[in-house]
Design a protein around this motif. Structure first.
Motif, PDB file in Angstrom:
ATOM      1  N   ASN A 146       0.834  -1.185   0.000  1.00 16.02           N
ATOM      2  CA  ASN A 146       0.000   0.000   0.000  1.00 16.02           C
ATOM      3  C   ASN A 146       0.880   1.250   0.000  1.00 16.02           C
ATOM      4  OD1 ASN A 146      -1.456   2.251   1.252  1.00 16.02           O
ATOM      5  ND2 ASN A 146      -3.086   0.773   1.595  1.00 16.02           N
ATOM      6  N   PRO A 147       0.604   2.228  -0.863  1.00 11.67           N
ATOM      7  CA  PRO A 147       1.419   3.455  -0.894  1.00 11.67           C
ATOM      8  C   PRO A 147       1.466   4.184   0.444  1.00 11.67           C
ATOM      9  CG  PRO A 147      -0.022   3.353  -2.805  1.00 11.67           C
ATOM     10  CD  PRO A 147      -0.417   2.219  -1.903  1.00 11.67           C
ATOM     11  N   VAL A 148       0.369   4.137   1.198  1.00 19.52           N
ATOM     12  CA  VAL A 148       0.351   4.786   2.519  1.00 19.52           C
ATOM     13  C   VAL A 148       1.318   4.069   3.455  1.00 19.52           C
ATOM     14  CG1 VAL A 148      -1.060   5.356   4.534  1.00 19.52           C
ATOM     15  CG2 VAL A 148      -1.998   5.630   2.228  1.00 19.52           C
ATOM     16  N   ALA A 149       1.320   2.740   3.421  1.00 14.45           N
ATOM     17  CA  ALA A 149       2.222   1.965   4.271  1.00 14.45           C
ATOM     18  C   ALA A 149       3.677   2.237   3.906  1.00 14.45           C
ATOM     19  CB  ALA A 149       1.919   0.472   4.149  1.00 14.45           C
ATOM     20  N   ILE A 150       3.952   2.365   2.622  1.00 14.09           N
ATOM     21  CA  ILE A 150       5.323   2.654   2.173  1.00 14.09           C
ATOM     22  C   ILE A 150       5.749   4.035   2.648  1.00 14.09           C
ATOM     23  CG2 ILE A 150       6.773   3.036   0.142  1.00 14.09           C
ATOM     24  CD1 ILE A 150       4.975   0.926  -1.287  1.00 14.09           C
ATOM     25  N   ALA A 151       4.866   5.017   2.486  1.00 12.04           N
ATOM     26  CA  ALA A 151       5.192   6.388   2.910  1.00 12.04           C
ATOM     27  C   ALA A 151       5.387   6.450   4.421  1.00 12.04           C
ATOM     28  CB  ALA A 151       4.082   7.346   2.476  1.00 12.04           C
TER      29      ALA A 151
ATOM     30  N   ASP B 241       8.771   5.060   5.393  1.00 12.00           N
ATOM     31  CA  ASP B 241       9.859   6.016   5.152  1.00 12.00           C
ATOM     32  C   ASP B 241       9.921   7.070   6.260  1.00 12.00           C
ATOM     33  OD1 ASP B 241      10.470   4.651   2.808  1.00 12.00           O
ATOM     34  OD2 ASP B 241       9.422   6.088   1.508  1.00 12.00           O
ATOM     35  N   VAL B 242       8.749   7.546   6.668  1.00  6.12           N
ATOM     36  CA  VAL B 242       8.679   8.548   7.743  1.00  6.12           C
ATOM     37  C   VAL B 242       9.175   7.952   9.051  1.00  6.12           C
ATOM     38  CG1 VAL B 242       7.043   9.901   9.151  1.00  6.12           C
ATOM     39  CG2 VAL B 242       6.855   9.899   6.656  1.00  6.12           C
ATOM     40  N   LEU B 243       8.757   6.741   9.339  1.00  4.76           N
ATOM     41  CA  LEU B 243       9.186   6.065  10.568  1.00  4.76           C
ATOM     42  C   LEU B 243      10.694   5.863  10.584  1.00  4.76           C
ATOM     43  CD1 LEU B 243       8.599   4.597  13.222  1.00  4.76           C
ATOM     44  CD2 LEU B 243       8.118   2.538  11.872  1.00  4.76           C
ATOM     45  N   ARG B 244      11.252   5.399   9.485  1.00  2.20           N
ATOM     46  CA  ARG B 244      12.696   5.165   9.388  1.00  2.20           C
ATOM     47  C   ARG B 244      13.466   6.480   9.612  1.00  2.20           C
ATOM     48  NH1 ARG B 244      12.751   3.497   4.613  1.00  2.20           N
ATOM     49  NH2 ARG B 244      12.356   1.312   5.127  1.00  2.20           N
TER      50      ARG B 244
ATOM     51  N   ALA C 257       2.146  11.908  17.289  1.00  7.30           N
ATOM     52  CA  ALA C 257       1.548  10.998  16.313  1.00  7.30           C
ATOM     53  C   ALA C 257       1.016  11.768  15.106  1.00  7.30           C
ATOM     54  CB  ALA C 257       0.437  10.186  16.965  1.00  7.30           C
ATOM     55  N   GLU C 258       0.408  12.921  15.359  1.00  8.77           N
ATOM     56  CA  GLU C 258      -0.139  13.702  14.251  1.00  8.77           C
ATOM     57  C   GLU C 258       0.958  14.230  13.319  1.00  8.77           C
ATOM     58  OE1 GLU C 258      -0.528  16.328  18.018  1.00  8.77           O
ATOM     59  OE2 GLU C 258      -0.821  14.235  17.506  1.00  8.77           O
ATOM     60  N   VAL C 259       2.144  14.417  13.849  1.00 11.92           N
ATOM     61  CA  VAL C 259       3.270  14.837  13.005  1.00 11.92           C
ATOM     62  C   VAL C 259       3.689  13.684  12.089  1.00 11.92           C
ATOM     63  CG1 VAL C 259       5.700  15.566  13.023  1.00 11.92           C
ATOM     64  CG2 VAL C 259       4.066  16.603  14.618  1.00 11.92           C
ATOM     65  N   LEU C 260       3.741  12.476  12.637  1.00  9.14           N
ATOM     66  CA  LEU C 260       4.071  11.311  11.802  1.00  9.14           C
ATOM     67  C   LEU C 260       3.039  11.140  10.690  1.00  9.14           C
ATOM     68  CD1 LEU C 260       5.186   8.706  14.496  1.00  9.14           C
ATOM     69  CD2 LEU C 260       6.649  10.056  12.983  1.00  9.14           C
ATOM     70  N   VAL C 261       1.765  11.322  11.036  1.00 11.79           N
ATOM     71  CA  VAL C 261       0.694  11.199  10.035  1.00 11.79           C
ATOM     72  C   VAL C 261       0.820  12.318   8.995  1.00 11.79           C
ATOM     73  CG1 VAL C 261      -1.806  11.269   9.675  1.00 11.79           C
ATOM     74  CG2 VAL C 261      -0.859   9.981  11.597  1.00 11.79           C
ATOM     75  N   ALA C 262       1.063  13.546   9.434  1.00 11.74           N
ATOM     76  CA  ALA C 262       1.205  14.663   8.496  1.00 11.74           C
ATOM     77  C   ALA C 262       2.387  14.455   7.566  1.00 11.74           C
ATOM     78  CB  ALA C 262       1.359  15.975   9.267  1.00 11.74           C
ATOM     79  N   ARG C 263       3.503  13.976   8.106  1.00 15.68           N
ATOM     80  CA  ARG C 263       4.676  13.718   7.267  1.00 15.68           C
ATOM     81  C   ARG C 263       4.383  12.611   6.258  1.00 15.68           C
ATOM     82  NH1 ARG C 263       9.277  14.015  12.040  1.00 15.68           N
ATOM     83  NH2 ARG C 263       9.229  16.277  12.237  1.00 15.68           N
TER      84      ARG C 263
ATOM     85  N   GLY D  98       1.435  12.033   4.933  1.00 15.74           N
ATOM     86  CA  GLY D  98       0.626  12.701   3.912  1.00 15.74           C
ATOM     87  C   GLY D  98       1.472  13.537   2.964  1.00 15.74           C
ATOM     88  N   GLU D  99       2.464  14.225   3.520  1.00  8.96           N
ATOM     89  CA  GLU D  99       3.367  15.031   2.680  1.00  8.96           C
ATOM     90  C   GLU D  99       4.162  14.140   1.737  1.00  8.96           C
ATOM     91  OE1 GLU D  99       5.689  17.159   5.575  1.00  8.96           O
ATOM     92  OE2 GLU D  99       3.968  18.334   6.234  1.00  8.96           O
TER      93      GLU D  99
END
Length: 83
Positions: free
Chosen positions: A9-14, A17-20, A70-76, A78-79
């Protein structure tokens, strides 16, 4: 047979990357992050590779240990998707 990356899933991939990137910023290993969150290192690896998606409780546990809301991880995430 589709390539492995096409199945993810593209969301999971993004998010992976943010988590890493967040984990690298604080300088902790997958193992240390996993232990601090009560999960196995292999699960952190699966998240970072976009092969799994976190539950809401997992997202909050990761964010707390990484010192990022958490909202920063989600926003990143989305970016990253909009690039």
């Amino acid at each position: 047979m589709p390539a492995k990356s096409e199945k993810r899933n593209p969301v999971a991939i993004a998010f992976g990357d943010v988590l890493r990137a967040a984990r690298a910023r604080v300088g902790v290993s997958q193992e240390a992050l996993g232990l601090a969150c009560g999960m196995d290192r292999t699960y952190v690896s699966l998240l970072e590779r976009g092969e799994r998606q976190p539950t809401l409780s997992t997202l909050f546990a990761l964010s707390q240990q990484l010192g990022v809301a958490a909202e920063v991880l989600v926003a990143r995430t989305g970016e990253a998707l909009s690039k």
